[in-house]
Design a protein around this motif. Structure first.
Motif, PDB file in Angstrom:
ATOM      1  N   ALA A   1       9.306  -3.114  -4.291  1.00  0.00           N
ATOM      2  CA  ALA A   1      10.743  -3.161  -4.533  1.00  0.00           C
ATOM      3  C   ALA A   1      11.408  -1.860  -4.097  1.00  0.00           C
ATOM      4  O   ALA A   1      12.510  -1.864  -3.524  1.00  0.00           O
ATOM      5  N   LYS A   2      10.746  -0.735  -4.348  1.00  0.00           N
ATOM      6  CA  LYS A   2      11.280   0.555  -3.921  1.00  0.00           C
ATOM      7  C   LYS A   2      11.305   0.656  -2.392  1.00  0.00           C
ATOM      8  O   LYS A   2      12.258   1.189  -1.806  1.00  0.00           O
ATOM      9  N   LYS A   3      10.263   0.153  -1.747  1.00  0.00           N
ATOM     10  CA  LYS A   3      10.184   0.236  -0.294  1.00  0.00           C
ATOM     11  C   LYS A   3      11.328  -0.524   0.377  1.00  0.00           C
ATOM     12  O   LYS A   3      11.809  -0.123   1.444  1.00  0.00           O
ATOM     13  N   LYS A   4      11.770  -1.602  -0.244  1.00  0.00           N
ATOM     14  CA  LYS A   4      12.861  -2.394   0.327  1.00  0.00           C
ATOM     15  C   LYS A   4      14.170  -1.625   0.363  1.00  0.00           C
ATOM     16  O   LYS A   4      15.079  -1.959   1.138  1.00  0.00           O
ATOM     17  N   ASN A   5      14.281  -0.600  -0.473  1.00  0.00           N
ATOM     18  CA  ASN A   5      15.503   0.202  -0.510  1.00  0.00           C
ATOM     19  C   ASN A   5      15.480   1.366   0.479  1.00  0.00           C
ATOM     20  O   ASN A   5      16.456   2.108   0.592  1.00  0.00           O
ATOM     21  N   ILE A   6      14.347   1.546   1.167  1.00  0.00           N
ATOM     22  CA  ILE A   6      14.256   2.599   2.174  1.00  0.00           C
ATOM     23  C   ILE A   6      14.819   2.049   3.484  1.00  0.00           C
ATOM     24  O   ILE A   6      14.312   1.054   4.009  1.00  0.00           O
ATOM     25  N   PRO A   7      15.879   2.650   4.015  1.00  0.00           N
ATOM     26  CA  PRO A   7      16.537   2.096   5.214  1.00  0.00           C
ATOM     27  C   PRO A   7      15.589   1.822   6.373  1.00  0.00           C
ATOM     28  O   PRO A   7      15.612   0.750   6.986  1.00  0.00           O
ATOM     29  N   VAL A   8      14.740   2.795   6.697  1.00  0.00           N
ATOM     30  CA  VAL A   8      13.758   2.610   7.774  1.00  0.00           C
ATOM     31  C   VAL A   8      12.411   3.102   7.260  1.00  0.00           C
ATOM     32  O   VAL A   8      12.213   4.314   7.081  1.00  0.00           O
ATOM     33  N   TYR A   9      11.504   2.180   7.010  1.00  0.00           N
ATOM     34  CA  TYR A   9      10.169   2.526   6.521  1.00  0.00           C
ATOM     35  C   TYR A   9       9.245   2.637   7.724  1.00  0.00           C
ATOM     36  O   TYR A   9       9.083   1.693   8.494  1.00  0.00           O
ATOM     37  N   VAL A  10       8.621   3.810   7.885  1.00  0.00           N
ATOM     38  CA  VAL A  10       7.825   4.100   9.080  1.00  0.00           C
ATOM     39  C   VAL A  10       6.339   3.930   8.785  1.00  0.00           C
ATOM     40  O   VAL A  10       5.820   4.497   7.818  1.00  0.00           O
ATOM     41  N   SER A  11       5.669   3.161   9.615  1.00  0.00           N
ATOM     42  CA  SER A  11       4.233   2.958   9.468  1.00  0.00           C
ATOM     43  C   SER A  11       3.475   4.250   9.767  1.00  0.00           C
ATOM     44  O   SER A  11       3.886   5.045  10.610  1.00  0.00           O
ATOM     45  N   LEU A  12       2.365   4.438   9.078  1.00  0.00           N
ATOM     46  CA  LEU A  12       1.553   5.633   9.291  1.00  0.00           C
ATOM     47  C   LEU A  12       1.058   5.707  10.731  1.00  0.00           C
ATOM     48  O   LEU A  12       0.899   6.796  11.290  1.00  0.00           O
ATOM     49  N   ALA A  13       0.829   4.558  11.351  1.00  0.00           N
ATOM     50  CA  ALA A  13       0.340   4.521  12.728  1.00  0.00           C
ATOM     51  C   ALA A  13       1.355   5.109  13.705  1.00  0.00           C
ATOM     52  O   ALA A  13       0.985   5.578  14.793  1.00  0.00           O
ATOM     53  N   VAL A  14       2.624   5.108  13.311  1.00  0.00           N
ATOM     54  CA  VAL A  14       3.693   5.607  14.177  1.00  0.00           C
ATOM     55  C   VAL A  14       3.928   7.102  13.961  1.00  0.00           C
ATOM     56  O   VAL A  14       4.382   7.815  14.856  1.00  0.00           O
ATOM     57  N   ILE A  15       3.602   7.584  12.782  1.00  0.00           N
ATOM     58  CA  ILE A  15       3.842   8.986  12.441  1.00  0.00           C
ATOM     59  C   ILE A  15       2.840   9.860  13.189  1.00  0.00           C
ATOM     60  O   ILE A  15       1.628   9.605  13.149  1.00  0.00           O
ATOM     61  N   PRO A  16       3.290  10.898  13.883  1.00  0.00           N
ATOM     62  CA  PRO A  16       2.374  11.734  14.682  1.00  0.00           C
ATOM     63  C   PRO A  16       1.263  12.352  13.832  1.00  0.00           C
ATOM     64  O   PRO A  16       1.522  12.802  12.711  1.00  0.00           O
ATOM     65  N   PRO A  17       0.052  12.372  14.349  1.00  0.00           N
ATOM     66  CA  PRO A  17      -1.045  13.029  13.621  1.00  0.00           C
ATOM     67  C   PRO A  17      -0.714  14.470  13.253  1.00  0.00           C
ATOM     68  O   PRO A  17      -1.132  14.956  12.201  1.00  0.00           O
TER      69      PRO A  17
END
Length: 255
Positions: free
Chosen positions: A62-78
Motif C-alpha cells: 500500500a505504501k509503494k503505491k503512493n510512491i510516484p515512481v518506484y524504481v526496480s533494483l535492477a535499474v539502480i546503478p551498482p
C-alpha cells in the motif's frame, strides 16, 4: 532451545508493540469521553495502528503505491547500491534485522564524542522507520522499529529490502527516493547516474540538509570524498577510480 528463546523474544516484542499501540490510542485525547465513545474510537483506530504488525507485506504494498515512481533494483546503478551499503550498512547482507557490531561501534563512537553521532540502525530498521514510524528517539519507537525490522527480514529478501530503502530514503527536500533525488539534483534518470553522482547521493543520507550540494557545495564534496574512500576501502572500486570520480563534473542543475 535457541529457537524457543527467539520465539519467546518475538512474542514478547509483539505483545509490547500491541500494548503500546493500544496505550497510544487510549491516551491520544486527554479530554474525558464516555466509555462507549472510547470503545468506538479504540476499535476504529486499532486497525490502522496495528495493521503493519499483522499484515506487513500488504502494508508495504500500500505504501509503494503512493510512491510516484518506484524504481526496480535492477535499474539502480551498482555504484549507488555499493555507495549506500558502504556508508549506511556495510554488513547488510551478512547480518539479520539488527547488527550487533554496528550497535557496539555506535556506542563506542557516541561515548567518545559525549553525544550521539551514530545510531547503529541497519538498513532494515531504516526502511520500517521511513515507512511506518516517526523520527522520535525513544525506547518505544525503537521497540516498534525492531519488531517491524524482524518481520521485514522474515517476509522480504535482502535485495527487496535494499530496493525498498532506495525508494523511500530521504535525500533532501523534494528528493525522497532515488528517482526524485536523481531528478532534483541532476535532472537525470537513476540508471544514468555516474559514480561521482552516486557517491554524492549516498553521502546525503547522513545529513540531507547539511550536505545539500545546491546549498552547501563544499560540505557536499567533503562528504562525497568520504564515501569514495569507503568504496575504496571496501574494495568496490580502485583508488584511481575514486580520484577520477571526485574530480569528475557533478553536473548539478538547480530548478
Amino acid at each position: 532451545m535457541k529457537k524457543k528463546l527467539v520465539l519467546i523474544f518475538f512474542l514478547a516484542f509483539t505483545c509490547c508493540a500491541l500494548g503500546t499501540q493500544i496505550n497510544d490510542v487510549l491516551h491520544e485525547n486527554t479530554l474525558p469521553v464516555r466509555s462507549s465513545a472510547l470503545r468506538t474510537d479504540l476499535f476504529t483506530a486499532l486497525p490502522s495502528q496495528t495493521y503493519p504488525y499483522l499484515h506487513l507485506p500488504a502494508a508495504i504494498e500500500a505504501k509503494k503505491k503512493n510512491i510516484p515512481v518506484y524504481v526496480s533494483l535492477a535499474v539502480i546503478p551498482p555504484n549507488l547500491r555499493h555507495a549506500v551499503l558502504a556508508t549506511e550498512d556495510k554488513r547488510f547482507y551478512t547480518h539479520g534485522a539488527v547488527d550487533p557490531f554496528g550497535i557496539l561501534r555506535a556506542a563506542v563512537v557516541n561515548a567518545a564524542a559525549a553525544h550521539t553521532r551514530e545510531g547503529g540502525s541497519t538498513i532494515s530498521q531504516q526502511v520500517v522507520k521511513n515507512l511506518f514510524l516517526t523520527q522520535d528517539r525513544t525506547y518505544t519507537r525503537k521497540g516498534k522499529e525492531l519488531l517491524l525490522a524482524l518481520l521485514l527480514e522474515h517476509y522480504y529478501t535482502k535485495d527487496q529490502i535494499l530496493e525498498l530503502y532506495l525508494n523511500t530514503v530521504y535525500f533532501g527536500p523534494d528528493a525522497i527516493g532515488v528517482h526524485a533525488a536523481a531528478r532534483t539534483f541532476f535532472h537525470t534518470a537513476p540508471e544514468q547516474l555516474t559514480l561521482s553522482q552516486c557517491a554524492l547521493l549516498a553521502g546525503l543520507v547522513k545529513a540531507p540538509t547539511y550536505y545539500n550540494p545546491l546549498l552547501h557545495y563544499r560540505e557536499a564534496k567533503e562528504r562525497q570524498k568520504i564515501v569514495l574512500t569507503l568504496l575504496t576501502e571496501q574494495q568496490y572500486i580502485r583508488p584511481e577510480t575514486a580520484t577520477q570520480a571526485y574530480y569528475a563534473p557533478l553536473r548539478l542543475q538547480k530548478k
